[in-house]
Design an enzyme around this catalytic site. Structure first.
Site, PDB file in Angstrom:
ATOM      1  CB  THR B 146      -0.083 -25.721  31.890  1.00 14.56           C
ATOM      2  OG1 THR B 146       0.797 -26.654  31.308  1.00 14.56           O
ATOM      3  CG2 THR B 146      -0.803 -26.351  33.048  1.00 14.56           C
ATOM      4  CE  LYS B 188       0.276 -29.829  31.340  1.00 11.23           C
ATOM      5  NZ  LYS B 188       1.304 -29.219  32.273  1.00 11.23           N
ATOM      6  CB  THR B 199       2.381 -31.640  35.737  1.00  3.77           C
ATOM      7  OG1 THR B 199       2.463 -30.961  36.947  1.00  3.77           O
ATOM      8  CG2 THR B 199       1.795 -33.015  35.955  1.00  3.77           C
ATOM      9  CD  GLU B 279       7.312 -24.810  28.840  1.00  2.40           C
ATOM     10  OE1 GLU B 279       8.474 -24.685  29.221  1.00  2.40           O
ATOM     11  OE2 GLU B 279       6.342 -24.875  29.614  1.00  2.40           O
ATOM     12  CG  ASN B 398      10.792 -22.575  30.833  1.00  2.33           C
ATOM     13  OD1 ASN B 398       9.857 -23.012  31.486  1.00  2.33           O
ATOM     14  ND2 ASN B 398      11.126 -23.040  29.642  1.00  2.33           N
ATOM     15  CB  SER B 403       7.315 -12.885  37.069  1.00  6.71           C
ATOM     16  OG  SER B 403       7.879 -13.267  35.843  1.00  6.71           O
TER      17      SER B 403
END
Lengths: 403, 403
Positions: B146, B188, B199, B279, B398, B403
């Site tokens: 992702t 992942k 996830t 991230e 995040n 959006s």
């Protein structure tokens, strides 16, 4: 007028040179009596700053004559020398005011692990004592600021045992009106919000004639549903202190429930000012949990939502990401059925029965105020937690702070 | 080779059009036998995605023939229709592979609360079934990405009951060497790290001949000290799933302890890849707690430190702010004496006996790897938690995600 709104108190704030910037950094609040009843609530962090350890001890007898506060250094994790410094601050204050050191509470805020420049602190105490005044509440509130962008004060008053308290705030609040009584206060912080500077400090004063046990009960009850429900970043400080001092100077002995309500009003006003001024915040978020099986469940769920970095980022980005709300609820052990959860964001029920409800694009997140309302549909209890969003500005401020 | 490093497995990854970007988003992993033993660990979040509910049920008998996975949508908080969709994915996969739906686990990852485009998903399953291959492990690992910047695979192998496992990873790891056995896997995530996409998904395969209870024991033991100790932002997903499938194709029945060690090695390798790719992270932080009265205390303290936003911001700013470490420790109920805490950051003991130790400017935080070592001096237990720093990039990623 903050801590000098109530009769029987003087205060001052000076620049002692503890901060390199030269900004005000030392404050005194003095109770002139005739009564000296006091109560306090301290951080529940087990790592406690030296001033917290000192103040916790001297509040034991339910009486205080003064509070000495400094910004620019937390005196936390400073070892035995830090304990000596906290005691020395109380002793110097006591000497200047001709009271006992054991009647003086000490509050410090700033970076953890750095010793205070005690020569400057003691000189500052003497200077502050020389400037004590019945109009010194604002100066004291200014001197305890750290990363605060504004100083925070609040006042509520009651006219007697038969009428409810009136609350208000602003540059010129009521000073203990006529035969009535007043509760005033100042706060800096931070708090459990974003204690980059390690502390929420609050001093409340009243001229009501109230015993120490009644003060203690009113303060604990108020803190439980105000300061304890402000949760900006889940971090708990080593220095958090809330003090309430009563001079009895109004001569009025208020109805305990009315007095407790006034103390609550002032605490809530100050707590919301802390949220509004949290480091780097662009949204003020109210997390309202209803339909809980118990108040504890409601608080647990509210706190889990308020601490969820992903949700706080989403709300910063004006994204009504209710999935992150459900994900946060799911980490708790509160009573609920995942398939019967409802979530509304700014009044739009975006999640119904644990799945998508109203379209998320109906939610207007353009303003500063955000309400996340959760119905656990498992009982009648409720609670509200106040928090703010997570922003790049927060990261920046807390990355750069001690360097 | 990831999930196809072990003999007896085929895999594939295709672009089904679930993601708007057209990137690969659907994967199959198929066990060709002769054995079909399987074990699984799922998220402890009480809000569980439909695929988690489905997989939890079908793993009950300790056997699986295949796993179907999609990125681009979590199928979480999607109500009864979502349950139907998860089942339909298993049924479609079962029909394509001529097995029973109850032998097919389902994993989904992506945004919560949005239904999957089932027409594309089912067409994608058929396409993926047509592309199954013994070399399909990489394609499968790529299709479950992702926000992952790289796909993550790992392999460990053992040559028999008498020798220890050898672990390694890279583009061309060993395929089940000669008479030995292999454990391979893909991941992942995300995970408890930064489940912006809701996830952590992990599929491990082995050609060892291992019973379901032995698989289950090895997997739980490995997950407890690897994936469960990765804590990037304290957020727990609704979809986290770790699956382990055994084909028995090597014909070797390994020593259980040796097999467990190989599973642990692969899990640790994948877990650290998740941290490294978290991230927005600019630092990989290892929080090592020693001297704890119990392993639980060590984990609790490590997790409290790893979740402290203020410390994570400070380390991002290359500030060795040990006061924030102590403050985090102080919020736990672990056994310790605040005046006997030691903290080292990248090898420099900046805090000794709960107060300042070596000068903080001796700490070099310029590199990507950071170790925060805490000695609670209260016992012999220890634990390590892996996390990363909190950055403006995390906030940005995040804030902007859905959006």
């Amino acid at each position: 007028m903050s801590v000098t709104a109530a009769r029987g108190f003087t205060a001052s704030g000076v620049s002692a040179g503890i901060k390199d910037s030269g900004a005000p950094d030392l404050a005194l609040v003095v109770n002139r009596g005739p009564s000296y009843a006091a109560a306090a609530v301290f951080t529940s962090n087990r790592v406690q700053a030296a001033p917290v350890r000192w103040s916790r001890r001297v509040i034991g007898d339910g009486a205080l004559a003064a509070v000495v506060l400094n910004s620019g250094g937390a005196n936390a994790c400073t070892g035995p020398a830090g304990e000596d410094d906290a005691r020395a601050m109380a002793e110097r204050t006591a000497r200047a005011l001709r009271v006992e050191a054991e009647q003086v509470a000490v509050c410090s805020t700033g970076l953890i692990g750095v010793p205070l420049p005690m020569d400057r602190v003691t000189a500052g105490i003497d200077a502050a004592a020389a400037e004590l005044s019945e109009d010194g509440g604002e100066a004291a509130a200014i001197a305890i600021k750290t990363t605060d962008s504004v100083h925070k004060t609040a006042v509520a008053s009651g006219s007697g045992p038969d009428s409810g308290p009136r609350s208000g705030s602003g540059p010129e609040p009521d000073r203990g009106p006529g035969p009535g009584w007043t509760v005033g206060g100042m706060a800096k912080g931070a708090g459990m919000l974003a204690p980059g500077l390690a502390t929420m400090l609050v001093v409340l004063t009243t001229d009501a004639d109230v015993s120490a046990p009644t003060l203690d009960s009113a303060l604990r009850q108020a803190v439980r549903t105000t300061f304890d429900r402000v949760d900006s970043d889940g971090c708990m400080s080593t220095n958090d202190t809330v003090l309430l001092l009563a001079s009895g100077a109004s001569g009025v002995r208020p109805d305990p429930a009315e007095f407790a309500e006034a103390v609550h009003d002032v605490c809530l006003d100050l707590a919301l000012r802390l949220v509004a001024d949290a480091e780097g915040a662009s949204k003020e978020i109210e997390v309202r949990v209803v339909g809980a099986a118990s108040e504890q469940d409601a608080v647990t769920v509210g706190r889990s939502i308020a601490r969820n970095n992903l949700l706080k980022c989403a709300l910063h980005g004006e994204d009504p990401n209710w999935g992150r709300v459900l994900s946060a609820i799911g980490t708790t052990s509160a009573v609920f059925d995942p398939d019967r959860l409802d979530v509304s964001i700014n009044g739009v029920r975006v999640c119904r029965d644990g799945a998508a409800g109203e379209p998320r694009d109906k939610v207007d997140l353009s303003g500063r105020a955000v309400t996340v309302a959760v119905d656990l549909r498992s009982g009648d209890a409720s609670a509200t937690i106040w928090t703010n969003d997570l922003t790049a500005a927060y990261v920046h401020e807390n990355s750069a702070y001690s360097s």
